[in-house]
Design an enzyme around this catalytic site. Structure first.
Site, PDB file in Angstrom:
ATOM      1  N   ILE A  72      12.646   5.699 -55.077  1.00 51.62           N
ATOM      2  CA  ILE A  72      11.501   6.601 -55.293  1.00 51.62           C
ATOM      3  C   ILE A  72      10.227   5.797 -55.554  1.00 51.62           C
ATOM      4  O   ILE A  72       9.260   6.302 -56.123  1.00 51.62           O
ATOM      5  CB  ILE A  72      11.775   7.573 -56.477  1.00 51.62           C
TER       6      ILE A  72
ATOM      7  N   ARG B 230      18.642   5.705 -52.542  1.00 54.16           N
ATOM      8  CA  ARG B 230      17.526   6.617 -52.292  1.00 54.16           C
ATOM      9  C   ARG B 230      16.390   6.250 -53.238  1.00 54.16           C
ATOM     10  O   ARG B 230      16.255   6.829 -54.304  1.00 54.16           O
ATOM     11  CB  ARG B 230      17.951   8.074 -52.452  1.00 54.16           C
TER      12      ARG B 230
ATOM     13  N   LYS C 182      16.942  25.089 -46.894  1.00 54.07           N
ATOM     14  CA  LYS C 182      17.193  24.442 -48.192  1.00 54.07           C
ATOM     15  C   LYS C 182      16.014  23.534 -48.547  1.00 54.07           C
ATOM     16  O   LYS C 182      15.516  23.541 -49.671  1.00 54.07           O
ATOM     17  CB  LYS C 182      18.463  23.592 -48.104  1.00 54.07           C
ATOM     18  N   ASN C 183      15.540  22.779 -47.547  1.00 50.96           N
ATOM     19  CA  ASN C 183      14.521  21.761 -47.839  1.00 50.96           C
ATOM     20  C   ASN C 183      13.112  22.315 -47.924  1.00 50.96           C
ATOM     21  O   ASN C 183      12.165  21.559 -48.151  1.00 50.96           O
ATOM     22  CB  ASN C 183      14.625  20.613 -46.830  1.00 50.96           C
TER      23      ASN C 183
ATOM     24  N   CYS D 100      24.020  13.497 -53.228  1.00 48.96           N
ATOM     25  CA  CYS D 100      25.199  13.047 -52.472  1.00 48.96           C
ATOM     26  C   CYS D 100      25.206  11.520 -52.438  1.00 48.96           C
ATOM     27  O   CYS D 100      24.352  10.867 -53.003  1.00 48.96           O
ATOM     28  CB  CYS D 100      25.118  13.611 -51.068  1.00 48.96           C
TER      29      CYS D 100
ATOM     30  N   ARG E 106      26.454  22.847 -51.317  1.00 50.00           N
ATOM     31  CA  ARG E 106      25.095  22.489 -51.752  1.00 50.00           C
ATOM     32  C   ARG E 106      24.073  22.983 -50.738  1.00 50.00           C
ATOM     33  O   ARG E 106      22.941  23.266 -51.074  1.00 50.00           O
ATOM     34  CB  ARG E 106      24.955  20.960 -51.876  1.00 50.00           C
TER      35      ARG E 106
ATOM     36  N   LEU F 200       7.824   5.016 -53.664  1.00 50.29           N
ATOM     37  CA  LEU F 200       6.586   5.564 -53.076  1.00 50.29           C
ATOM     38  C   LEU F 200       6.042   6.707 -53.931  1.00 50.29           C
ATOM     39  O   LEU F 200       4.835   6.946 -53.986  1.00 50.29           O
ATOM     40  CB  LEU F 200       6.851   6.028 -51.646  1.00 50.29           C
TER      41      LEU F 200
ATOM     42  N   ASP G 225      19.276  14.517 -40.211  1.00 50.54           N
ATOM     43  CA  ASP G 225      20.242  15.486 -40.761  1.00 50.54           C
ATOM     44  C   ASP G 225      21.111  16.103 -39.666  1.00 50.54           C
ATOM     45  O   ASP G 225      22.089  16.780 -39.979  1.00 50.54           O
ATOM     46  CB  ASP G 225      19.521  16.596 -41.534  1.00 50.54           C
TER      47      ASP G 225
HETATM   48  C1  EPZ Z   1      14.150  14.652 -47.066  1.00 44.36           C
HETATM   49  O1  EPZ Z   1      14.668  13.660 -47.915  1.00 44.36           O
HETATM   50  C2  EPZ Z   1      15.266  15.666 -46.935  1.00 44.36           C
HETATM   51  N1  EPZ Z   1      15.597  16.186 -48.253  1.00 44.36           N
HETATM   52  C3  EPZ Z   1      16.498  14.977 -46.355  1.00 44.36           C
HETATM   53  O2  EPZ Z   1      17.510  15.946 -46.205  1.00 44.36           O
HETATM   54  C4  EPZ Z   1      16.137  14.403 -44.997  1.00 44.36           C
HETATM   55  O3  EPZ Z   1      17.264  13.706 -44.487  1.00 44.36           O
HETATM   56  C5  EPZ Z   1      14.954  13.441 -45.142  1.00 44.36           C
HETATM   57  O4  EPZ Z   1      13.851  14.115 -45.768  1.00 44.36           O
HETATM   58  C6  EPZ Z   1      14.496  12.904 -43.814  1.00 44.36           C
HETATM   59  O5  EPZ Z   1      14.161  13.961 -42.963  1.00 44.36           O
HETATM   60  C7  EPZ Z   1      14.787  17.127 -48.807  1.00 44.36           C
HETATM   61  O6  EPZ Z   1      13.785  17.540 -48.245  1.00 44.36           O
HETATM   62  C8  EPZ Z   1      15.220  17.648 -50.146  1.00 44.36           C
HETATM   63  P1  EPZ Z   1      12.563  10.523 -47.089  1.00 44.36           P
HETATM   64  P2  EPZ Z   1      13.702  12.552 -48.532  1.00 44.36           P
HETATM   65  O7  EPZ Z   1      11.852  10.211 -48.352  1.00 44.36           O
HETATM   66  O8  EPZ Z   1      12.331  13.047 -48.593  1.00 44.36           O
HETATM   67  C9  EPZ Z   1      12.720   5.929 -47.862  1.00 44.36           C
HETATM   68  C10 EPZ Z   1      19.608  16.871 -46.552  1.00 44.36           C
HETATM   69  O9  EPZ Z   1      20.724  16.578 -46.162  1.00 44.36           O
HETATM   70  N2  EPZ Z   1      11.988   6.116 -49.119  1.00 44.36           N
HETATM   71  O10 EPZ Z   1      11.809  11.145 -45.955  1.00 44.36           O
HETATM   72  O11 EPZ Z   1      14.335  12.066 -49.772  1.00 44.36           O
HETATM   73  C11 EPZ Z   1      14.126   6.506 -47.894  1.00 44.36           C
HETATM   74  O12 EPZ Z   1      15.023   5.590 -48.486  1.00 44.36           O
HETATM   75  C12 EPZ Z   1      18.675  15.788 -47.027  1.00 44.36           C
HETATM   76  O13 EPZ Z   1      19.109  18.033 -46.582  1.00 44.36           O
HETATM   77  C13 EPZ Z   1      11.573   4.993 -49.827  1.00 44.36           C
HETATM   78  O14 EPZ Z   1      11.824   3.863 -49.427  1.00 44.36           O
HETATM   79  O15 EPZ Z   1      13.787  11.442 -47.426  1.00 44.36           O
HETATM   80  C14 EPZ Z   1      14.422   6.714 -46.427  1.00 44.36           C
HETATM   81  O16 EPZ Z   1      14.896   5.501 -45.859  1.00 44.36           O
HETATM   82  C15 EPZ Z   1      19.314  14.428 -46.929  1.00 44.36           C
HETATM   83  N3  EPZ Z   1      10.906   5.164 -50.992  1.00 44.36           N
HETATM   84  C16 EPZ Z   1      13.050   7.027 -45.831  1.00 44.36           C
HETATM   85  O17 EPZ Z   1      12.082   6.688 -46.833  1.00 44.36           O
HETATM   86  C17 EPZ Z   1      10.598   6.391 -51.493  1.00 44.36           C
HETATM   87  O18 EPZ Z   1       9.960   6.474 -52.558  1.00 44.36           O
HETATM   88  C18 EPZ Z   1      12.848   8.488 -45.503  1.00 44.36           C
HETATM   89  O19 EPZ Z   1      13.321   9.208 -46.616  1.00 44.36           O
HETATM   90  C19 EPZ Z   1      11.023   7.535 -50.765  1.00 44.36           C
HETATM   91  C20 EPZ Z   1      11.719   7.369 -49.583  1.00 44.36           C
END
Ligand code: EPZ
Length: 422
Positions: free
Chosen positions: A125, A123, A22-23, A116, A399, A127, A306
């Site tokens: 954004i 969550r 999915k990812n 979700c 999903r 960054l 995950d």
């Molecule tokens: C990806 O989410 C995956 N989703 C997530 O899978 C997965 O849990 C996650 O990576 C970690 O491996 C997809 O690829 C679509 P992150 P992502 O940005 O990229 C913080 C699932 O169930 N952060 O790596 O959104 C954030 O809050 C999903 O398939 C900021 O602070 O996760 C988190 O604490 C759930 N600012 C940390 O970084 C930002 O701008 C890591 O999140 C972005 C993220």
């Protein structure tokens, strides 16, 4: 609202085939916006988030044709550069459309990403926005949407203050057609990232170092489009491996990439869970007893967040106490309330740590799935528990897991879907 009805405990056996990740799919679909040519995607999972992403593409003017796991997308012309909020709000990964639209159209409007429970305000954004600004974009935050403009994105040097998977992927997509070179530091290394970079490079991009913390992208004028074979879903692989161990079943998991879940398999070795691996398969043997083991979720190649909730269910069946420490997300331990309702002996030490004492008997309950990973966890718990379990809000599970009830029935699970699809 549809729900799953599950009878437990289940003794499962047989083979289950892993679907495309999915990812990975949720990034390569918007990446098609970077080229005017036709992209062919193979091994595309038939899941709700992919359906929403393809609807978003059509809404933007893409031609989309889909036949089973094969999908062709062509964005000859964009009809607009604004994400339909009704669609974008259904999944967090809609944020992946921002960078390619900015790179191609110089402008994008999108709502704060949803999805979700994890997809709510927790969550951020920031960054992504800081990265786009570093490339010369102008960001306007309106009431409930963002409006970003950039005549021509410029290469930059950008350090991720938090390792972010989608943030890394977004900046790669933004930099591919930018003027000049971009150097990204403290990048995520999840396997979906080198897969995306390898595709982009085959189409004429110049992305070097994907899969390491430092990635260099030399901007090019345009990229072509071609074939993308989606890598197996490593989270499905790990989830089914945990299902086998937790239900003490012998299951062969096929069409997977065992090396993408080395963190879990090395923990299985310490827990006494026996398994064999091949190039694209993994066979879990029915475990007599499972030793407890403490885990801490980490960025790849560490233990994936995950798989944290499925692992927590496994810990309820281990002989002793296990500490689960969720370091990536806030709120990702909320589902443990549900496990406690089913009879698990769980102590919440703080919002990021739980101690699970096992083995405990679980009992069927009426549950609601808050997000897709907690949802699949409820299915695993229901297949261990004594009696009937009902799981509501299964859109969250659909999903990310294609035909999950059909695939589990093939393993001998007593699971059926009830109610309307709405
Ligand atoms: C990806 O989410 C995956 N989703 C997530 O899978 C997965 O849990 C996650 O990576 C970690 O491996 C997809 O690829 C679509 P992150 P992502 O940005 O990229 C913080 C699932 O169930 N952060 O790596 O959104 C954030 O809050 C999903 O398939 C900021 O602070 O996760 C988190 O604490 C759930 N600012 C940390 O970084 C930002 O701008 C890591 O999140 C972005 C993220």
């Amino acid at each position: 609202m549809s729900k799953f009805i599950i009878q437990g405990p289940a003794k499962l056996s047989g083979e289950i085939e892993v679907r495309g990740a999915k990812n990975a799919a949720l990034k390569i679909i918007p990446a098609a916006i970077l080229s005017r040519e036709k992209i062919t995607i193979n091994n595309l999972p038939d899941i709700e988030d992919v359906n929403r992403a393809l609807e978003l593409m059509e809404d933007l003017g893409a031609e989309v044709s889909r036949q089973n796991g094969r999908c062709e997308i062509q964005v000859s012309e964009l009809s607009k550069n604004e994400l339909n909020p009704g669609l974008a709000n259904k999944f967090r990964a809609s944020i992946m459309f921002a960078a390619p639209l900015l790179a191609r159209a110089g402008e994008v409007k999108f709502p704060h990403p949803g999805g979700c429970v994890l997809g709510a305000a927790t969550r951020p954004i920031d960054l992504f926005l800081e990265g786009f600004e570093a490339m010369g974009a102008e960001i306007k935050e309106k009431e409930d949407y963002y409006h970003i403009k950039a005549k021509k994105l410029k290469g930059c040097e950008y350090f991720f203050t938090t390792v972010t998977v989608t943030g890394t992927e977004a900046m790669i997509m933004a930099a591919v057609l930018a003027e000049g070179d971009t150097v990204l530091k403290n990048c995520a290394m999840e396997p979906e990232i080198p897969a995306l970079a390898e595709y982009l490079n085959r189409q004429g991009a110049r992305v070097i170092g994907a899969g390491t913390p430092t990635i260099k992208i030399e901007g090019v004028k345009e990229i072509k489009a071609g074939q993308f074979n989606i890598i197996p879903d490593r989270i499905e692989t790990g989830t089914f491996a945990i299902l086998a161990a937790a239900t003490k079943s012998e299951i062969k998991i096929t069409n997977c990439e065992p090396k993408h879940i080395e963190s879990l398999l090395n923990i299985f070795k310490k827990q006494g869970v026996k398994f064999e691996t091949g190039d694209d398969w993994l066979k879990i043997s029915a475990a007599k007893s499972i030793k407890p083991y403490n885990i801490k979720t980490r960025e790849y190649p560490g233990f994936p967040t995950d798989l944290q909730s499925p692992y927590t269910v496994l810990a309820t069946q281990a002989n002793g106490s296990s500490l689960v420490h969720e370091t990536i997300y806030e709120r990702r331990l909320l589902f443990t309330d549900m496990l406690a309702q089913m009879g698990a002996d769980i102590i919440m030490c703080d919002p990021h740590r739980v101690v699970i004492n096992g083995p405990t008997k679980l009992y069927g309950r009426k549950l609601t799935s808050p997000d897709l990973r907690a949802g699949i966890t409820m299915i695993i718990a229901a297949l261990i528990a004594e009696g009937q379990t009902e799981i509501d809000n299964i859109y969250q599970i659909d999903r990310g897991y294609e035909d999950i009830d059909g695939r589990l029935r093939k393993l001998g699970a007593d699971i059926r879907r009830e109610g309307t699809l709405l």
